[in-house]
Design a protein around this motif. Sequence first.
Motif, mmCIF file in Angstrom:
data_model
loop_
_atom_site.group_PDB
_atom_site.id
_atom_site.type_symbol
_atom_site.label_atom_id
_atom_site.label_comp_id
_atom_site.label_asym_id
_atom_site.label_seq_id
_atom_site.Cartn_x
_atom_site.Cartn_y
_atom_site.Cartn_z
ATOM 1 N N THR A 1 0.843 -1.191 0.000
ATOM 2 C CA THR A 1 0.000 0.000 0.000
ATOM 3 C C THR A 1 0.881 1.245 0.000
ATOM 4 O OG1 THR A 1 -1.688 -1.180 1.268
ATOM 5 C CG2 THR A 1 -1.822 1.231 1.222
ATOM 6 N N THR A 2 0.549 2.194 -0.863
ATOM 7 C CA THR A 2 1.334 3.433 -0.947
ATOM 8 C C THR A 2 0.424 4.648 -0.778
ATOM 9 O OG1 THR A 2 1.126 3.538 -3.350
ATOM 10 C CG2 THR A 2 3.053 2.379 -2.457
ATOM 11 N N ILE A 3 1.064 5.753 -0.434
ATOM 12 C CA ILE A 3 0.368 7.031 -0.302
ATOM 13 C C ILE A 3 1.125 8.049 -1.142
ATOM 14 C CG2 ILE A 3 -0.398 8.840 1.295
ATOM 15 C CD1 ILE A 3 -0.269 6.762 3.526
ATOM 16 N N ARG A 4 0.416 8.729 -2.034
ATOM 17 C CA ARG A 4 1.088 9.697 -2.904
ATOM 18 C C ARG A 4 1.097 11.065 -2.220
ATOM 19 N NH1 ARG A 4 3.323 9.588 -7.656
ATOM 20 N NH2 ARG A 4 3.393 11.405 -9.027
ATOM 21 N N LEU A 5 2.288 11.543 -1.938
ATOM 22 C CA LEU A 5 2.479 12.810 -1.253
ATOM 23 C C LEU A 5 3.666 13.538 -1.857
ATOM 24 C CD1 LEU A 5 2.303 11.486 2.431
ATOM 25 C CD2 LEU A 5 0.496 12.795 1.280
ATOM 26 N N THR A 6 3.711 14.847 -1.693
ATOM 27 C CA THR A 6 4.953 15.542 -2.012
ATOM 28 C C THR A 6 5.994 15.186 -0.959
ATOM 29 O OG1 THR A 6 4.519 17.522 -0.696
ATOM 30 C CG2 THR A 6 3.631 17.481 -2.961
ATOM 31 N N ALA A 7 7.247 15.438 -1.271
ATOM 32 C CA ALA A 7 8.313 15.133 -0.314
ATOM 33 C C ALA A 7 8.140 15.947 0.959
ATOM 34 C CB ALA A 7 9.670 15.419 -0.948
ATOM 35 N N ALA A 8 7.714 17.208 0.826
ATOM 36 C CA ALA A 8 7.503 18.039 2.010
ATOM 37 C C ALA A 8 6.339 17.529 2.840
ATOM 38 C CB ALA A 8 7.258 19.485 1.593
ATOM 39 N N GLY A 14 23.199 15.406 18.800
ATOM 40 C CA GLY A 14 23.555 16.734 18.338
ATOM 41 C C GLY A 14 22.632 17.181 17.234
ATOM 42 N N PRO A 15 22.947 18.310 16.604
ATOM 43 C CA PRO A 15 22.075 18.855 15.557
ATOM 44 C C PRO A 15 22.200 18.078 14.252
ATOM 45 C CG PRO A 15 24.047 20.188 15.766
ATOM 46 C CD PRO A 15 24.108 19.170 16.868
ATOM 47 N N VAL A 16 21.131 18.144 13.481
ATOM 48 C CA VAL A 16 21.055 17.491 12.175
ATOM 49 C C VAL A 16 20.620 18.531 11.155
ATOM 50 C CG1 VAL A 16 19.728 15.846 10.802
ATOM 51 C CG2 VAL A 16 20.581 15.181 13.059
ATOM 52 N N CYS A 17 21.193 18.471 9.972
ATOM 53 C CA CYS A 17 20.775 19.360 8.881
ATOM 54 C C CYS A 17 20.312 18.520 7.696
ATOM 55 C CB CYS A 17 21.913 20.277 8.447
ATOM 56 S SG CYS A 17 21.471 21.349 7.051
ATOM 57 N N LEU A 18 19.061 18.718 7.295
ATOM 58 C CA LEU A 18 18.538 18.130 6.068
ATOM 59 C C LEU A 18 18.286 19.270 5.097
ATOM 60 C CD1 LEU A 18 15.985 15.503 7.470
ATOM 61 C CD2 LEU A 18 18.402 15.187 6.908
ATOM 62 N N ALA A 19 19.272 19.555 4.245
ATOM 63 C CA ALA A 19 19.140 20.613 3.242
ATOM 64 C C ALA A 19 18.153 20.128 2.183
ATOM 65 C CB ALA A 19 20.502 20.914 2.638
ATOM 66 N N PHE A 20 17.052 20.851 2.026
ATOM 67 C CA PHE A 20 15.905 20.352 1.257
ATOM 68 C C PHE A 20 15.766 21.157 -0.023
ATOM 69 C CE2 PHE A 20 11.476 18.459 2.526
ATOM 70 C CZ PHE A 20 11.497 17.663 1.393
ATOM 71 N N CYS A 21 16.189 20.560 -1.133
ATOM 72 C CA CYS A 21 16.083 21.241 -2.421
ATOM 73 C C CYS A 21 14.638 21.682 -2.653
ATOM 74 C CB CYS A 21 16.549 20.329 -3.549
ATOM 75 S SG CYS A 21 18.325 20.002 -3.497
ATOM 76 N N GLN A 22 14.458 22.921 -3.098
ATOM 77 C CA GLN A 22 13.104 23.480 -3.112
ATOM 78 C C GLN A 22 12.212 22.869 -4.176
ATOM 79 O OE1 GLN A 22 13.148 27.800 -4.427
ATOM 80 N NE2 GLN A 22 15.319 27.469 -4.069
ATOM 81 N N ASP A 23 12.766 22.406 -5.275
ATOM 82 C CA ASP A 23 11.913 21.723 -6.252
ATOM 83 C C ASP A 23 11.553 20.326 -5.761
ATOM 84 O OD1 ASP A 23 14.616 21.080 -6.573
ATOM 85 O OD2 ASP A 23 14.420 20.657 -8.712
ATOM 86 N N THR A 24 12.483 19.691 -5.055
ATOM 87 C CA THR A 24 12.215 18.363 -4.506
ATOM 88 C C THR A 24 11.084 18.422 -3.482
ATOM 89 O OG1 THR A 24 14.553 17.813 -4.796
ATOM 90 C CG2 THR A 24 13.270 16.385 -3.350
ATOM 91 N N GLN A 25 11.022 19.501 -2.697
ATOM 92 C CA GLN A 25 9.944 19.631 -1.715
ATOM 93 C C GLN A 25 8.572 19.469 -2.362
ATOM 94 O OE1 GLN A 25 10.178 23.192 0.725
ATOM 95 N NE2 GLN A 25 12.411 23.220 0.563
ATOM 96 N N ALA A 26 8.435 19.936 -3.580
ATOM 97 C CA ALA A 26 7.124 19.944 -4.254
ATOM 98 C C ALA A 26 6.873 18.698 -5.100
ATOM 99 C CB ALA A 26 7.009 21.195 -5.122
ATOM 100 N N GLU A 27 7.878 17.829 -5.272
ATOM 101 C CA GLU A 27 7.712 16.633 -6.106
ATOM 102 C C GLU A 27 6.957 15.542 -5.361
ATOM 103 O OE1 GLU A 27 11.368 15.227 -7.757
ATOM 104 O OE2 GLU A 27 11.986 17.228 -8.405
#
Length: 608
Positions: A2-9, A177-190
């Motif tokens: 089973t899958t759910i279609r969502l944007t990456a964000a 400690g801290p974590v950084c997930l640099a999120f490409c802005q076009d990828t957020q919307a895919e």
Amino acid sequence: MTTIRLTAAQALVRWLSVQQAEDGSRFIEGVWAIFGHGNVAGLGEALHAHREVIPTWRGHNEQTMAHAAIAYAKAKGRRRAMAVTSSIGPGATNMVTAAALAHVNRLPVLFIPGDVFANRAPDPVLQQIEDFDDATVSANDCFRPVVRYFDRISRPEHILTALPRALRVMTDPANCGPVCLAFCQDTQAEAYDYPADFFEPRTWHIRRPEPDQRELEAAVAAIKSAKTPLIVAGGGVLYSGAEKTLLDFAKAHNIPLVETQAGKGAVDWEEKLHFGSPGVTGTGCGNELAAKADLVIGVGTRFQDFTTGSWTVFSTPNRKLLSINIHGYDAAKRAAQPLVSDAKVALEKISAALGKHRFADPDFGARDKWFQTTDALFAAPKSNNLPTDAQVIGAVDRNTGKDSVIMCAAGTMPGALHVLWRAAQGGYHMEYGFSCMGYEVAGAMGIKMALPERDVICMIGDGSYMMANSELATAVMMGIPFTVVLTDNRGYGCINRLQKAIGGAPFNNMLDDSYHVNAANIDFVAHARSMGANVMKAAGIGELEAAMRGAKTATIPTVIVIDTDPMPGTGAGGHWWDVAVPEVSDRREVNEAREGYEAGTRAQWLLN
């Protein structure tokens, strides 16, 4: 499947909303956000859709939003955390200082800065840093040295592995400690078809590593062979939840203890085996014990230079160092005998092995004498002179209870509070690993969000206040009350005293000693009032105490401004600190200070 279609964000926010702490609450309490073109369309839309499930808060500065998140995590003992998102460019790099602060203090925070386009179609996009020799670099690469885990999300399926890795780091007792997930802005919307079971709730447990049996036996043998041991309690005691265990251990074996800046508040100050603090900002009685100790038992401390007087404090000949720490890196410092373990587990096992083994009483008279000294320093001035920082601390101390949390970060107050403040258990919050000016106001807000039942008092100088104060308006807007005691000594009084102590001329620290055409005349009362806070200018110690009492029932932040004398230090306790003095100078004062510096360096431990 089973899958759910969502944007990456959308998938990222949905996943974060179901990650649970051990008490069943949400591990990521919420998200601080300032939106820009790098995150408003992707993450912004996703956060709006989930606003009833995971809250989003708006701040006024990316760095100070992150400070609030870090303070929240510290106040929660690293058992809960927050996320912070920004656009690309300056929004992202504003958070780099906060990431370094979290890294130094071993505190979890999730940074999600927007990044450049993964498809590179509009390159160079607004605010994009272009490396002429490396097309893969963006401004977010600045995070790499100051986070525990870095990843760039350039495909929507990357979050399937990146998110669990991020929380693994944030909940790891050794590598936290801290974590950084640099999120490409076009990828957020895919969009992507994500497995439905990826969004099943998950509980993150924090491990308690057991000690190696050989290291444990060696630690017990070292303690049994000691005559005058001393415990140095660090922040690891608090993160382990070992406060009661530490006190029980000290009482069972009659071992005195001192607390570092990070460890202060692990044990209530009224406990008779509590001798205050060690090192540069050490109590007189604490440093006396340190000088006599033949075994120094570090518990959850990284032995910072202030704690050790730049490695000159523990000066007993043939002194040994036993370091109980969750991370082997810290446990092995200065050729220490290591015991790598969770602090609570280690203390319980050592105590069981020691049985009824007890040591002779320390000099309780020295402890009593120390408090007589601080009582005198706390007394209100008998004339119309400006109060000292110690007198301000005394006034605050007289008007706080066991439910209060005192907090600070930089300038005069951290040292003065470490040596003078009488902290109840859990009543002290100091960011002194990075000692970041500007942490204070935002940090106080984060603490109050974590501990709404506590009375939070922020001690801040005019220098730190001027660095970053905008989240005062955020706290007013969100209805988060805390008390700010703003001591105005008209400059950087702490560094001015240090400058003079090492032979320097007063220069560029006090406002009057800095280049100016017009004399500085900052109206802090008007400034704080303009942001909506309750504000009062205290003409002296009596008015400060009255204002402290009045602030207890406020529903928004209260700022109390008081003018102080910038010249005197506490005049109590303390120790040498390694601040390099020029080897060559035309000034007599510098040459004399150099002689003292060279004498101090000869006393340093050289083993690394």
